[in-house]
Design a protein around this motif. Sequence first.
Motif, PDB file in Angstrom:
ATOM      1  N   ILE A  16     -50.695  55.483-119.705  1.00  0.00           N
ATOM      2  CA  ILE A  16     -52.216  55.735-120.524  1.00  0.00           C
ATOM      3  C   ILE A  16     -52.072  54.597-121.528  1.00  0.00           C
ATOM      4  CG2 ILE A  16     -53.483  57.282-121.880  1.00  0.00           C
ATOM      5  CD1 ILE A  16     -51.980  59.685-120.597  1.00  0.00           C
ATOM      6  N   GLY A  17     -53.254  54.094-121.852  1.00  0.00           N
ATOM      7  CA  GLY A  17     -53.421  52.785-122.572  1.00  0.00           C
ATOM      8  C   GLY A  17     -53.079  51.450-121.918  1.00  0.00           C
ATOM      9  N   GLN A  18     -52.779  50.750-122.784  1.00  0.00           N
ATOM     10  CA  GLN A  18     -52.179  49.388-122.190  1.00  0.00           C
ATOM     11  C   GLN A  18     -50.498  49.453-122.241  1.00  0.00           C
ATOM     12  OE1 GLN A  18     -54.738  47.115-125.307  1.00  0.00           O
ATOM     13  NE2 GLN A  18     -55.219  45.717-123.588  1.00  0.00           N
ATOM     14  N   PHE A  19     -49.955  48.741-121.414  1.00  0.00           N
ATOM     15  CA  PHE A  19     -48.767  48.251-121.177  1.00  0.00           C
ATOM     16  C   PHE A  19     -48.196  47.535-122.496  1.00  0.00           C
ATOM     17  CE2 PHE A  19     -44.628  47.315-119.774  1.00  0.00           C
ATOM     18  CZ  PHE A  19     -44.061  48.520-119.039  1.00  0.00           C
ATOM     19  N   LEU A  57     -54.879  41.133-116.078  1.00  0.00           N
ATOM     20  CA  LEU A  57     -54.109  40.954-117.430  1.00  0.00           C
ATOM     21  C   LEU A  57     -54.557  42.067-118.456  1.00  0.00           C
ATOM     22  CD1 LEU A  57     -53.994  37.064-118.047  1.00  0.00           C
ATOM     23  CD2 LEU A  57     -52.259  38.524-116.764  1.00  0.00           C
ATOM     24  N   ALA A  58     -55.847  42.592-118.251  1.00  0.00           N
ATOM     25  CA  ALA A  58     -56.301  43.605-119.171  1.00  0.00           C
ATOM     26  C   ALA A  58     -55.501  45.062-119.402  1.00  0.00           C
ATOM     27  CB  ALA A  58     -57.499  43.974-118.592  1.00  0.00           C
ATOM     28  N   ILE A  59     -54.532  45.005-118.577  1.00  0.00           N
ATOM     29  CA  ILE A  59     -53.593  46.376-118.797  1.00  0.00           C
ATOM     30  C   ILE A  59     -52.531  46.209-119.827  1.00  0.00           C
ATOM     31  CG2 ILE A  59     -54.155  47.355-116.570  1.00  0.00           C
ATOM     32  CD1 ILE A  59     -51.323  46.569-115.780  1.00  0.00           C
ATOM     33  N   TYR A  60     -52.386  44.767-120.384  1.00  0.00           N
ATOM     34  CA  TYR A  60     -51.276  44.654-121.497  1.00  0.00           C
ATOM     35  C   TYR A  60     -51.805  44.105-122.737  1.00  0.00           C
ATOM     36  CZ  TYR A  60     -48.833  43.777-116.787  1.00  0.00           C
ATOM     37  OH  TYR A  60     -48.678  43.993-115.480  1.00  0.00           O
ATOM     38  N   LYS A  61     -51.232  44.616-123.579  1.00  0.00           N
ATOM     39  CA  LYS A  61     -51.178  44.455-125.094  1.00  0.00           C
ATOM     40  C   LYS A  61     -50.852  42.966-125.437  1.00  0.00           C
ATOM     41  CE  LYS A  61     -50.583  49.115-126.983  1.00  0.00           C
ATOM     42  NZ  LYS A  61     -49.691  49.909-128.016  1.00  0.00           N
ATOM     43  N   CYS A  62     -49.818  42.572-125.090  1.00  0.00           N
ATOM     44  CA  CYS A  62     -49.328  41.217-125.430  1.00  0.00           C
ATOM     45  C   CYS A  62     -48.683  40.295-124.321  1.00  0.00           C
ATOM     46  CB  CYS A  62     -48.071  41.473-126.256  1.00  0.00           C
ATOM     47  SG  CYS A  62     -47.294  40.083-126.961  1.00  0.00           S
ATOM     48  N   ILE A  63     -48.823  39.099-123.999  1.00  0.00           N
ATOM     49  CA  ILE A  63     -48.471  38.247-122.872  1.00  0.00           C
ATOM     50  C   ILE A  63     -47.579  37.251-123.245  1.00  0.00           C
ATOM     51  CG2 ILE A  63     -49.205  36.887-120.950  1.00  0.00           C
ATOM     52  CD1 ILE A  63     -51.570  38.765-120.499  1.00  0.00           C
ATOM     53  N   PHE A  64     -46.500  37.052-122.822  1.00  0.00           N
ATOM     54  CA  PHE A  64     -45.835  35.815-123.009  1.00  0.00           C
ATOM     55  C   PHE A  64     -45.773  34.868-121.879  1.00  0.00           C
ATOM     56  CE2 PHE A  64     -44.186  38.703-126.208  1.00  0.00           C
ATOM     57  CZ  PHE A  64     -43.386  38.033-127.166  1.00  0.00           C
ATOM     58  N   LEU A  88     -57.493  37.133-124.303  1.00  0.00           N
ATOM     59  CA  LEU A  88     -57.709  36.855-125.670  1.00  0.00           C
ATOM     60  C   LEU A  88     -58.987  37.687-126.098  1.00  0.00           C
ATOM     61  CD1 LEU A  88     -56.030  33.592-126.480  1.00  0.00           C
ATOM     62  CD2 LEU A  88     -54.939  36.024-126.862  1.00  0.00           C
ATOM     63  N   ASN A  89     -60.042  37.317-125.343  1.00  0.00           N
ATOM     64  CA  ASN A  89     -61.274  37.773-125.821  1.00  0.00           C
ATOM     65  C   ASN A  89     -61.682  39.222-125.996  1.00  0.00           C
ATOM     66  OD1 ASN A  89     -62.581  35.358-126.647  1.00  0.00           O
ATOM     67  ND2 ASN A  89     -62.916  34.519-124.578  1.00  0.00           N
ATOM     68  N   HIS A  90     -60.549  39.905-125.251  1.00  0.00           N
ATOM     69  CA  HIS A  90     -60.521  41.243-125.431  1.00  0.00           C
ATOM     70  C   HIS A  90     -59.170  41.895-126.183  1.00  0.00           C
ATOM     71  CE1 HIS A  90     -63.050  40.781-121.891  1.00  0.00           C
ATOM     72  NE2 HIS A  90     -63.492  42.025-122.039  1.00  0.00           N
ATOM     73  N   ASP A  91     -59.284  41.350-127.281  1.00  0.00           N
ATOM     74  CA  ASP A  91     -58.118  41.720-128.463  1.00  0.00           C
ATOM     75  C   ASP A  91     -56.861  41.430-128.021  1.00  0.00           C
ATOM     76  OD1 ASP A  91     -60.459  42.281-129.937  1.00  0.00           O
ATOM     77  OD2 ASP A  91     -60.366  44.332-129.035  1.00  0.00           O
ATOM     78  N   GLY A  92     -56.626  40.653-127.181  1.00  0.00           N
ATOM     79  CA  GLY A  92     -55.113  40.276-126.649  1.00  0.00           C
ATOM     80  C   GLY A  92     -54.242  39.394-127.789  1.00  0.00           C
TER      81      GLY A  92
END
Length: 313
Positions: A16-19, A57-64, A88-92
Amino acid sequence: ANNGLYINSFNLEFYIGQFPILIIDLDGNHNSGQMMAAAIQDLDVEFEITEIFPNNLAIYKCIFVALGVYNFSTELTQSQGQALADFLNHDGCLYMEGGDTWAYDDPTPVHSMFNINGLDDGLHDLGLILGQDGTFVEDMIYNYGGDNAYIDRIESISPAFEMFRNQVPSYCNAVAHDAGTYKTIGSSFEFGGLINGQYTREEYMIKILEFFGGLLTDIEEVGQDGNISSYSCYPNPMNDHATIRFNLKQNTQVNLEIYNLNGQHIQNLLGLYIKAGQHQVDWAAPGNIPAGIYIYKLQAGDQVVNGKLVLLK
């Protein structure tokens, strides 16, 4: 379907929410991806790792993103760059490394969002990497042992700032940017090339995650059995103070203690008979203990739960 009677059963897991974290390992010889994964796993943060660029990518909070260094480097495509820009434009929050991606490869829509100016294709001259004064990696020093060819020389465009510089010759090789609605870190060296010494790769990962918003802080839900229904620690990582919160179902004796990773006892925080309900205990870390990972042990009656707490200095 058999008149509404079902004979098959299965377990369904969903988030539930972002991974919390995704690692996209596009490096040809995978120097960094597994090192990132190991550092994150040691911090008990959930993550996924892939060698294929995902569709969503939208399901993640942070990407490396690891792009590698010549001659194992991968050039980010325009469509991949656009997908990261949309993220990034969706608060990433985005960390991206690559020896060629900043000054040699063609820029994509995401590159300008790092506020990095690629100055030169560079040489094979990475050596001692120094954290810059006044930044969140101040005083951190690493010898470098990763791929070391054509390391892009970069500079920050305000309000972004330099994080690391090579000692000799002196040039910037990592930049951080807080845009308000998103955060980025861009590096021309490999995370996996940092050699553990006075500071470790795990400590650098802690700093990154703290800059990205404290992904280590979470509420742990406990099952039906036992008196503790939930517990958490905030902030985590901490500088000198943290608050440990817990919820009791019934009145009971509660003990709260701090240990280091070697099992050595650091401090007693609580030893009282407490009523049911929500409670909190503040911990002021003693000045004589080093930065690192500590364990808080919470015991309520016969039930014991543990959590990790990261102390920064």
